[in-house]
Design an enzyme around this catalytic site. Structure first.
Site, PDB file in Angstrom:
ATOM      1  N   LYS A  48       0.748  -1.164  -0.119  1.00 12.42           N
ATOM      2  CA  LYS A  48       0.052   0.033  -0.071  1.00 12.42           C
ATOM      3  C   LYS A  48       0.869   1.106   0.042  1.00 12.42           C
ATOM      4  O   LYS A  48       2.115   1.019   0.248  1.00 12.42           O
ATOM      5  CB  LYS A  48      -0.814  -0.041   1.281  1.00 12.42           C
ATOM      6  N   ARG A  59     -10.056  -0.720  15.061  1.00 19.00           N
ATOM      7  CA  ARG A  59      -9.859   0.471  14.014  1.00 19.00           C
ATOM      8  C   ARG A  59     -10.899  -0.291  13.051  1.00 19.00           C
ATOM      9  O   ARG A  59     -11.803   0.593  12.611  1.00 19.00           O
ATOM     10  CB  ARG A  59      -8.248   0.068  13.685  1.00 19.00           C
ATOM     11  N   TYR A  95      16.233  29.868  10.551  1.00 21.10           N
ATOM     12  CA  TYR A  95      14.718  30.469  11.150  1.00 21.10           C
ATOM     13  C   TYR A  95      14.820  30.772  12.687  1.00 21.10           C
ATOM     14  O   TYR A  95      15.051  29.527  13.157  1.00 21.10           O
ATOM     15  CB  TYR A  95      13.577  29.905  10.304  1.00 21.10           C
ATOM     16  N   MET A 133      12.126  24.115   4.479  1.00 21.31           N
ATOM     17  CA  MET A 133      11.394  23.282   3.252  1.00 21.31           C
ATOM     18  C   MET A 133      12.141  22.866   2.426  1.00 21.31           C
ATOM     19  O   MET A 133      12.136  21.617   2.120  1.00 21.31           O
ATOM     20  CB  MET A 133      10.429  24.283   2.664  1.00 21.31           C
TER      21      MET A 133
HETATM   22  C1  LIG Z   1      -0.303  -2.086   6.844  1.00 18.83           C
HETATM   23  C2  LIG Z   1      -0.812  -3.057   7.219  1.00 18.83           C
HETATM   24  C3  LIG Z   1      -0.058  -4.385   7.239  1.00 18.83           C
HETATM   25  C4  LIG Z   1       1.401  -4.231   7.395  1.00 18.83           C
HETATM   26  O1  LIG Z   1       2.005  -3.736   8.271  1.00 18.83           O
HETATM   27  P1  LIG Z   1       3.676  -3.772   8.797  1.00 18.83           P
HETATM   28  O2  LIG Z   1       3.597  -3.570  10.156  1.00 18.83           O
HETATM   29  O3  LIG Z   1       4.011  -2.655   7.803  1.00 18.83           O
HETATM   30  O4  LIG Z   1       4.156  -5.228   8.258  1.00 18.83           O
HETATM   31  C5  LIG Z   1      -0.696  -5.641   7.570  1.00 18.83           C
HETATM   32  N1  LIG Z   1      -2.136  -5.764   7.773  1.00 18.83           N
HETATM   33  C6  LIG Z   1      -2.840  -4.526   7.830  1.00 18.83           C
HETATM   34  C7  LIG Z   1      -4.098  -4.671   8.225  1.00 18.83           C
HETATM   35  C8  LIG Z   1      -2.407  -3.245   7.586  1.00 18.83           C
HETATM   36  O5  LIG Z   1      -2.979  -2.359   7.465  1.00 18.83           O
END
Ligand SMILES: *Cc1c(COP(=O)(O)O)cnc(C)c1O
Length: 374
Positions: A40, A138, A260, A313
């Site tokens: 992702k 979640r 800054y 930046m």
């Molecule tokens: C992002 C995610 C993972 C991967 O997690 P890592 O800690 O990067 O290995 C696996 N399962 C779900 C549901 C996630 O949201």
């Protein structure tokens, strides 16, 4: 290695062979369970276009993305992959998932019903994954949802259940009692559903031992060299190196300030290098360091030189007075990630985690991919 254009202000080097070796090492670790890959967010910022084919070449078959758009991209990049969409089904968005031949991870009872209704309307069984909530609160079906669904045989007639999964809250800490609690809750909830392949562990969860592996593990961070597990080293190596150019070197006198808001004042004569990387390149402003705060560093000739003053930046200023060997000069590359500065250290210095470092990395830097096996 491809030539770096002189105009590149920074370079991100991504080692595809390291990603492949990391995947193989994790796959070995969890055998006979299958090892998938979470890709992702553009493969955690490293470039899905290159990372997904490399993982497929290494033998990975199951990929997890967050969105239907990411699924459509992933589908192009591997031969006949299985692609799970973690965000599941958004209302009315089923056609996009079906077009992408992706499998939604359904976490909401309304989404399960909508997906089954879509299947009925098309008169085909649709592949689905179900996410159960085992304590993260979640995304996931509650125990009551699971009971309701389990009683609905007609609904399940339309679903081709490919995976039942849950996600751990505290897997980075092997001593956290929540791991065993979630393991128990997951087993209990999954047992109420039809038998299907099960998945609980991501990068850290798979380090908790075989009880957590089930049929499929879903690492992301560890594939990209991440070491978040507190109970020992994950068998992976770093993947990313980030370098940026020195633009100018100057001497400042005792009491002069840098950057800054004048948050850094020189204690005695100091030499400051200004480097072409800032918060727009993923060097968080929280890496700033001044009279009242410690912050990040960059690695020069194997020495960690501290940031001096505010991160801006496009620029950071670094105290290079104590760097051994040849003093840094205009045009030199210094290392901001790698060479003794792992992503975890950069994250910690900014009050965040390596995951956020990776996903924020230098989009305007020149990228070099070190090829893996084809
Ligand atoms: C992002 C995610 C993972 C991967 O997690 P890592 O800690 O990067 O290995 C696996 N399962 C779900 C549901 C996630 O949201």
């Amino acid at each position: 290695m491809s030539a770096v254009p002189p105009s590149a202000t920074g370079i991100v080097t991504i080692d595809l062979r390291a990603i492949q070796e990391n995947w193989r090492a994790l796959a070995e670790r969890v055998r006979p369970a299958e090892c998938g890959a979470v890709v992702k967010a553009d493969a955690y910022g490293l470039g899905a276009e290159r990372v997904i084919p490399a993982l497929a070449a290494a033998g990975c078959r199951s990929f997890f993305v967050a969105t239907p758009q990411e699924a459509a991209q992933a589908m192009r990049l591997a031969a006949a992959p299985t692609i799970y969409v973690l965000d599941g089904l958004l209302p009315g968005a089923g056609d996009a998932l079906i077009d992408a031949a992706a499998i939604p991870v359904l976490s909401d009872i309304g989404a399960v019903r909508e997906w089954a209704a879509l299947a009925a309307r098309r008169d085909v069984r649709l592949p689905a994954a179900l996410q159960l909530d085992s304590g993260l609160n979640r995304l996931g079906l509650s125990e009551a949802d699971v009971m309701t669904l389990a009683a609905d045989a007609e609904l399940f007639a339309w679903l081709d259940l490919k995976l039942v999964m849950s996600h751990l809250a505290c897997a980075d800490d092997p001593d956290d009692a929540k791991n065993a609690a979630q393991l128990g809750a997951f087993r209990q909830l999954a047992a109420r559903l039809l038998p299907a392949p099960l998945s609980l562990a991501a990068s850290d969860g798979l380090m908790l031992g075989p009880d957590f592996h089930f049929d499929l593990v879903r690492p992301g961070y560890a594939l990209y060299g991440g070491q978040a597990f507190k109970g020992g080293a994950t068998p992976v190596r770093p993947v990313v190196r980030v370098e940026a150019r020195v633009l100018q070197v100057r001497d400042v006198g005792d009491g002069e300030t840098v950057g800054y808001s004048a948050t850094f004042s020189a204690k005695g004569p100091r030499r400051i290098a200004t480097i072409a990387a800032g918060y727009a390149d993923g060097l968080f402003r929280h890496l700033s360091a001044g009279d009242r705060e410690t912050g990040g560093s960059v690695s020069i000739n194997g020495h960690l030189a501290p940031i001096a003053g505010r991160v801006s930046m496009d620029l950071i200023t670094v105290d290079v007075t104590d760097v051994p060997g040849t003093p840094p000069q205009r045009g030199d590359l210094v290392c901001v990630i790698g060479d003794g500065l792992p992503i975890e250290a950069v994250g910690a210095a900014a009050g965040t985690i390596g995951y956020e470092v990776l996903t924020s990395l230098g989009r305007r830097f020149h990228r070099i991919y070190l090829d893996g096996d084809a």
